[in-house]
Design an enzyme around this catalytic site. Sequence first.
Site, PDB file in Angstrom:
ATOM      1  N   ARG A 174       0.990  -1.201   0.042  1.00  0.00           N
ATOM      2  CA  ARG A 174      -0.145   0.004   0.046  1.00  0.00           C
ATOM      3  C   ARG A 174       0.746   1.255   0.116  1.00  0.00           C
ATOM      4  O   ARG A 174       1.906   1.441   0.451  1.00  0.00           O
ATOM      5  CB  ARG A 174      -0.756   0.030   1.195  1.00  0.00           C
ATOM      6  CG  ARG A 174      -2.210  -1.124   1.030  1.00  0.00           C
ATOM      7  CD  ARG A 174      -2.946  -1.000   2.436  1.00  0.00           C
ATOM      8  NE  ARG A 174      -2.377  -1.285   3.456  1.00  0.00           N
ATOM      9  CZ  ARG A 174      -1.593  -0.304   4.439  1.00  0.00           C
ATOM     10  NH1 ARG A 174      -1.662   0.615   4.274  1.00  0.00           N
ATOM     11  NH2 ARG A 174      -0.812  -0.976   5.523  1.00  0.00           N
ATOM     12  N   TYR A 180      -1.341  -3.507  -6.952  1.00  0.00           N
ATOM     13  CA  TYR A 180      -1.396  -4.396  -5.439  1.00  0.00           C
ATOM     14  C   TYR A 180      -2.395  -4.408  -4.583  1.00  0.00           C
ATOM     15  O   TYR A 180      -3.044  -3.207  -4.500  1.00  0.00           O
ATOM     16  CB  TYR A 180      -0.273  -3.774  -4.686  1.00  0.00           C
ATOM     17  CG  TYR A 180      -0.239  -4.279  -3.463  1.00  0.00           C
ATOM     18  CD1 TYR A 180       0.440  -5.296  -3.035  1.00  0.00           C
ATOM     19  CD2 TYR A 180      -0.769  -3.361  -2.254  1.00  0.00           C
ATOM     20  CE1 TYR A 180       0.268  -5.929  -1.735  1.00  0.00           C
ATOM     21  CE2 TYR A 180      -0.689  -3.957  -1.010  1.00  0.00           C
ATOM     22  CZ  TYR A 180      -0.141  -5.143  -0.659  1.00  0.00           C
ATOM     23  OH  TYR A 180      -0.371  -5.654   0.523  1.00  0.00           O
ATOM     24  N   GLY A 181      -2.744  -5.428  -4.057  1.00  0.00           N
ATOM     25  CA  GLY A 181      -3.974  -5.543  -3.093  1.00  0.00           C
ATOM     26  C   GLY A 181      -4.557  -4.346  -2.816  1.00  0.00           C
ATOM     27  O   GLY A 181      -5.723  -3.904  -3.214  1.00  0.00           O
ATOM     28  N   GLY A 182      -4.298  -3.881  -1.661  1.00  0.00           N
ATOM     29  CA  GLY A 182      -5.035  -2.840  -0.793  1.00  0.00           C
ATOM     30  C   GLY A 182      -5.213  -1.485  -1.627  1.00  0.00           C
ATOM     31  O   GLY A 182      -6.033  -0.978  -1.544  1.00  0.00           O
ATOM     32  N   HIS A 197     -10.511  -2.564  11.302  1.00  0.00           N
ATOM     33  CA  HIS A 197      -9.513  -3.545  10.974  1.00  0.00           C
ATOM     34  C   HIS A 197      -9.319  -4.638  11.904  1.00  0.00           C
ATOM     35  O   HIS A 197      -8.247  -4.759  12.543  1.00  0.00           O
ATOM     36  CB  HIS A 197      -8.329  -2.622  10.929  1.00  0.00           C
ATOM     37  CG  HIS A 197      -7.244  -3.287   9.833  1.00  0.00           C
ATOM     38  ND1 HIS A 197      -5.899  -2.901  10.227  1.00  0.00           N
ATOM     39  CD2 HIS A 197      -7.257  -4.301   9.123  1.00  0.00           C
ATOM     40  CE1 HIS A 197      -5.131  -3.620   9.331  1.00  0.00           C
ATOM     41  NE2 HIS A 197      -5.932  -4.392   8.848  1.00  0.00           N
ATOM     42  N   CYS A 257       0.723  -7.632  11.934  1.00  0.00           N
ATOM     43  CA  CYS A 257       0.639  -7.552  13.210  1.00  0.00           C
ATOM     44  C   CYS A 257       0.080  -8.951  13.819  1.00  0.00           C
ATOM     45  O   CYS A 257      -0.164  -9.029  15.012  1.00  0.00           O
ATOM     46  CB  CYS A 257       0.508  -6.374  13.822  1.00  0.00           C
ATOM     47  SG  CYS A 257       1.689  -5.226  13.493  1.00  0.00           S
ATOM     48  N   GLY A 258      -0.389  -9.911  12.878  1.00  0.00           N
ATOM     49  CA  GLY A 258      -0.895 -11.180  13.555  1.00  0.00           C
ATOM     50  C   GLY A 258      -2.139 -11.522  13.396  1.00  0.00           C
ATOM     51  O   GLY A 258      -2.791 -12.411  14.214  1.00  0.00           O
ATOM     52  N   THR A 287      -3.960 -12.615  10.627  1.00  0.00           N
ATOM     53  CA  THR A 287      -4.440 -13.837  10.049  1.00  0.00           C
ATOM     54  C   THR A 287      -4.087 -15.090  10.949  1.00  0.00           C
ATOM     55  O   THR A 287      -4.787 -15.956  10.938  1.00  0.00           O
ATOM     56  CB  THR A 287      -3.703 -13.795   8.626  1.00  0.00           C
ATOM     57  OG1 THR A 287      -4.035 -12.836   7.902  1.00  0.00           O
ATOM     58  CG2 THR A 287      -4.035 -15.133   8.008  1.00  0.00           C
ATOM     59  N   ASN A 317       6.496  -8.362   2.033  1.00  0.00           N
ATOM     60  CA  ASN A 317       5.204  -8.262   1.780  1.00  0.00           C
ATOM     61  C   ASN A 317       4.436  -9.020   0.770  1.00  0.00           C
ATOM     62  O   ASN A 317       3.376  -8.616   0.439  1.00  0.00           O
ATOM     63  CB  ASN A 317       4.539  -6.550   1.654  1.00  0.00           C
ATOM     64  CG  ASN A 317       3.192  -6.382   2.014  1.00  0.00           C
ATOM     65  OD1 ASN A 317       2.535  -6.926   2.917  1.00  0.00           O
ATOM     66  ND2 ASN A 317       2.461  -5.636   1.180  1.00  0.00           N
ATOM     67  N   SER A 318       4.948 -10.185   0.635  1.00  0.00           N
ATOM     68  CA  SER A 318       4.360 -11.196  -0.434  1.00  0.00           C
ATOM     69  C   SER A 318       3.317 -11.738   0.236  1.00  0.00           C
ATOM     70  O   SER A 318       3.111 -11.689   1.510  1.00  0.00           O
ATOM     71  CB  SER A 318       5.503 -12.303  -0.866  1.00  0.00           C
ATOM     72  OG  SER A 318       5.853 -12.623   0.266  1.00  0.00           O
ATOM     73  N   ASN A 324      -0.674 -18.184  21.658  1.00  0.00           N
ATOM     74  CA  ASN A 324      -1.526 -16.924  22.243  1.00  0.00           C
ATOM     75  C   ASN A 324      -2.818 -17.338  22.799  1.00  0.00           C
ATOM     76  O   ASN A 324      -3.674 -16.632  23.417  1.00  0.00           O
ATOM     77  CB  ASN A 324      -1.594 -15.924  21.160  1.00  0.00           C
ATOM     78  CG  ASN A 324      -0.299 -15.458  20.546  1.00  0.00           C
ATOM     79  OD1 ASN A 324       0.485 -15.255  21.451  1.00  0.00           O
ATOM     80  ND2 ASN A 324      -0.272 -14.979  19.180  1.00  0.00           N
TER      81      ASN A 324
HETATM   82  P1  GTP Z   1      -2.296  -7.641   7.112  1.00  0.00           P
HETATM   83  O1  GTP Z   1      -2.984  -8.736   6.196  1.00  0.00           O
HETATM   84  O2  GTP Z   1      -1.214  -6.816   6.784  1.00  0.00           O
HETATM   85  O3  GTP Z   1      -3.542  -6.891   8.048  1.00  0.00           O
HETATM   86  O4  GTP Z   1      -1.822  -8.516   8.672  1.00  0.00           O
HETATM   87  P2  GTP Z   1      -2.036  -9.488   9.652  1.00  0.00           P
HETATM   88  O5  GTP Z   1      -2.584  -8.538  10.950  1.00  0.00           O
HETATM   89  O6  GTP Z   1      -3.003 -10.472   9.224  1.00  0.00           O
HETATM   90  O7  GTP Z   1      -0.870 -10.178   9.854  1.00  0.00           O
HETATM   91  P3  GTP Z   1      -0.328 -11.696   9.849  1.00  0.00           P
HETATM   92  O8  GTP Z   1      -1.025 -12.763  10.714  1.00  0.00           O
HETATM   93  O9  GTP Z   1      -0.238 -12.199   8.551  1.00  0.00           O
HETATM   94  O10 GTP Z   1       1.011 -11.717  10.547  1.00  0.00           O
HETATM   95  C1  GTP Z   1       2.361 -10.737   9.891  1.00  0.00           C
HETATM   96  C2  GTP Z   1       3.786 -11.436  10.435  1.00  0.00           C
HETATM   97  O11 GTP Z   1       3.850 -11.362  12.008  1.00  0.00           O
HETATM   98  C3  GTP Z   1       3.816 -12.810   9.733  1.00  0.00           C
HETATM   99  O12 GTP Z   1       5.177 -12.909   9.325  1.00  0.00           O
HETATM  100  C4  GTP Z   1       3.424 -13.722  10.973  1.00  0.00           C
HETATM  101  O13 GTP Z   1       4.453 -14.867  11.158  1.00  0.00           O
HETATM  102  C5  GTP Z   1       4.079 -12.826  12.353  1.00  0.00           C
HETATM  103  N1  GTP Z   1       3.276 -13.154  13.645  1.00  0.00           N
HETATM  104  C6  GTP Z   1       2.126 -13.247  13.845  1.00  0.00           C
HETATM  105  N2  GTP Z   1       1.735 -13.739  15.118  1.00  0.00           N
HETATM  106  C7  GTP Z   1       2.637 -13.775  15.573  1.00  0.00           C
HETATM  107  C8  GTP Z   1       3.211 -13.922  17.117  1.00  0.00           C
HETATM  108  O14 GTP Z   1       2.278 -14.163  17.792  1.00  0.00           O
HETATM  109  N3  GTP Z   1       4.370 -13.813  17.394  1.00  0.00           N
HETATM  110  C9  GTP Z   1       5.294 -13.574  16.704  1.00  0.00           C
HETATM  111  N4  GTP Z   1       6.511 -13.317  16.860  1.00  0.00           N
HETATM  112  N5  GTP Z   1       5.293 -13.387  15.022  1.00  0.00           N
HETATM  113  C10 GTP Z   1       3.958 -13.377  14.716  1.00  0.00           C
HETATM  114  C1  SPV Z   2      -2.972  -4.669   5.282  1.00  0.00           C
HETATM  115  O1  SPV Z   2      -1.828  -3.975   4.759  1.00  0.00           O
HETATM  116  O2  SPV Z   2      -3.305  -4.298   6.236  1.00  0.00           O
HETATM  117  C2  SPV Z   2      -3.521  -5.819   4.402  1.00  0.00           C
HETATM  118  C3  SPV Z   2      -3.066  -6.025   2.740  1.00  0.00           C
HETATM  119  O3  SPV Z   2      -4.331  -6.471   5.030  1.00  0.00           O
HETATM  120  S1  SPV Z   2      -3.834  -4.737   1.950  1.00  0.00           S
HETATM  121  O4  SPV Z   2      -5.138  -5.600   1.356  1.00  0.00           O
HETATM  122  O5  SPV Z   2      -2.858  -4.577   0.886  1.00  0.00           O
HETATM  123  O6  SPV Z   2      -4.061  -3.627   2.647  1.00  0.00           O
HETATM  124 MN    MN Z   3      -5.125  -5.757   6.979  1.00  0.00          MN
END
Ligand code: GTP
Ligand code: SPV
Ligand code: MN
Length: 583
Positions: free
Chosen positions: A70, A198-200, A227, A251-252, A254, A363-364, A492
Site C-alpha cells: 500500500r 497491488y492488493g489494498g 480492521h 501484526c498477527g 491472520t 510483503n508477499s 497466544n
Molecule cells: P495484514 O494482512 O497486513 O492486515 O496482517 P495481519 O495482521 O493479518 O498479520 P499476519 O497474521 O499475516 O502476521 C504478520 C507477520 O507477523 C507474519 O510474518 C507472522 O508470522 C508474524 N506473527 C503473527 N503472529 C505472531 C506472534 O504471535 N508472534 C510473533 N513473533 N510473530 C507473529
Molecule cells: C494490510 O495492509 O493491512 C492488508 C493488506 O491487509 S492490503 O489489502 O494490501 O491492505
Molecule cells: Mn489488513
Amino acid sequence: MTTTLKPLQEWVDSVAELTQPDNIHWCDGSKAENDRLTAEMCANGTLSQLNDETYPNCYLHLSDPSDVARVEHLTFVCTAAEEDAGPNNNWMPPKAAHEKIDALFAGAMQGRTLYVVPYCMGPIDSPYARLGVEITDSPYVVVNMRLMTRMGKAALNRIEKEGTFVKGLHSTGDLDPERRFIMHFPEELSIKSIGSGYGGNALLGKKCHALRIASYQARTEGWLAEHMLIVGIENPQGETHYIACAFPSACGKTNLAMLIPPETHAGWKVWTVGDDIAWLHLDDDGRLRAINPEAGYFGVVPGTNEKTNKNAFDMIQRDTIYTNVGKTADNEPWWEDKKSGTPTTDWRGQSYTKGNGPAAHPNSRFTVAATNNASYSSLAEAPEGVPISALVFGGRRRELAPLVYEAKDWNHGVLVGAGVASETTAANIGEVGVVRRDPMAMKPFCGYNFADYWNHWLSFSERSDKLPRIFHVNWFRQDEDGTFLWPGFGENLRVIRWIIDRCQNQADARSTPIGNLPSPADIDTTGLDVSAETMSTLLSVNLDAWREEMKAVGEYLDSYGERLPAALRKEQETVLAELQKAH
Ligand code: GTP
Ligand code: SPV
Ligand code: MN
C-alpha cells in the site's frame, strides 16, 4: 451481460468514454470466466502456473518491483471540508482530485479490456452486507476479487434490486509511482485508484470500500467498520466465544484468526470468521454482532509454516494466487521461514543468491478462498453475524506494552484503542520498524477525522449496557538481543483464555493505572518454556515509562484540536494522574 440499472449503465458508459478500452466485459463470477482469464494471463506472462502436482491450481504473479505494498502517502480522502478528513488523512478538495485523477484515466484503457466487477461485501443475504462495482482494466484484480468477495451475477442482482452501490474505478495505468493515486470520495460513495495493481490499492472492495468508505457510512448509520479479525474460541465444554481483534497491518490477525491450540490444550477449537475486516452492529438486544465482509484471505506469506500457522500453510497448498514470492527448481513457491525447499528464483524473477535480499518480498501475499481454511467457522456466512464477547487491540512493540491488559470500562477502552502504537511493517511502502500511533489499527484506513471516529466509538456506551469488554495485547516484546519474550502463534490461546474468563467473571486481575493485568499465575503456562522471570517482565507495568507514554498520548490527542472529544482527553488525564500518584 449488461444491466437494467440505468445509473450503473450510464456510469460504465461514461468511464468507457474517458478511458477508451478496446472491449468491455461484465463479470459473472463463473468458473468458466475465471478459467479463461487465468489462461489468458498465463499466456501473456501476468501469471505463471506453479507445480500442478504439489500445488494444484496455484499461480504466481510477480508485480512491478515498485508496486509491492500500500502507498499511504498517495492515498487521499477527498471530503468537501478538509476538517472532515482530519489530520489522520491526506486531503484534496473533491473537484481538484477528480480533475487530477481523471486526467490520468483519460485513454488509460486503450488496448485493454474494461472489466465490470459487481461484488457484495458480506454474506449475500445479510442485511449488513453492502454492494459495490469495481471497474478495472486488470484481469489479475478480477480473479483476486472473485476470491476475496462474493463477485458476479448474484451481487449484480442485489445491486439492481437495491439501486445503491459504491463506485470504484481502477486502472493499473503505467505503474509509474509519480502517477499513482488512491482517492476516496466518501460523500459520493466512490473510489478512484490508478497506477498500482497491488492488493489494498487495487482490490477496491477491501481497504478502500470495506474500511475507508464503510467507516464513513458506519458513523452516520450507527455501526463500526474495523480492521479486525473475528474468531470463535470453543472450550472443551463445547461453548464458543467470539472475539474481534484490531492489530495493525502484518501484526498477527491472520495468524490469530486460525490458530491451532497447543498440545496442552486438548479439546479446544478455534473457528475463523474473518482475518482482516469486521463490520460491527448493535442488535435489538444491545449486543455487538460482527460479520466479515470478505470471502477470502489476502495474507502475508513469509513466516507461514506448519508450526506457526498450519491452517494457513495447508490452505495455500492449492487454489491459491501467490504474489511476489520466490520459486524452487521444482516450480514450487518459496518464502522465508517456509522450512522446506530451496529457492532458485526470487520475487523479482531473477536467480536467487544468498545475501542479495530475501527470495520472497517481505510483503508477499497469498490470495485464497476462505472455504479452503480447515477452521472456517460454520457461522461465517450467518447473515446476522456472531455475538462479540471481547474487543482486543494490539500492537507490535518490543518494549513497554505488557502481554495483556484489560480496560477499566468502555470509555477507557476507547482511550486504549486511540493510544495504540506499533512498529511499521512492509505492508506499506516506507520505513519499517518505526513506532507510530496507529489508533484502533485504523491509521491508514479511517475514512474520516479520527476525532469524530473516537466520538462515535464513545457514543456506544450510551446506546448499550451489553458491550464487550476491551483488552490490549502485545505478542512482540523482545529482550536486548532482539529475541521475542513470548512464543506467540498457537500459544497466544493461553492469553485469549484469560480474556474470555475475564468476560465471564471467572479470572482474577490486579488493578493498575493502565488497566487490569493478570498475575503470572493467572496465565496457564503448562508445558511452556517461559521462565517465571520472563512472565513477570511480560506482565509488569513500568510506571516511569508509562507516564511518558501517557503524556505522549495526550499530546497526540491534542493534535486533533477542537474536535477531540473532551471525554477522551479526560480518560487520558485520569490515567496520567493515577500514574503520577503511584509514583
Ligand atoms: P495484514 O494482512 O497486513 O492486515 O496482517 P495481519 O495482521 O493479518 O498479520 P499476519 O497474521 O499475516 O502476521 C504478520 C507477520 O507477523 C507474519 O510474518 C507472522 O508470522 C508474524 N506473527 C503473527 N503472529 C505472531 C506472534 O504471535 N508472534 C510473533 N513473533 N510473530 C507473529
Ligand atoms: C494490510 O495492509 O493491512 C492488508 C493488506 O491487509 S492490503 O489489502 O494490501 O491492505
Ligand atoms: Mn489488513
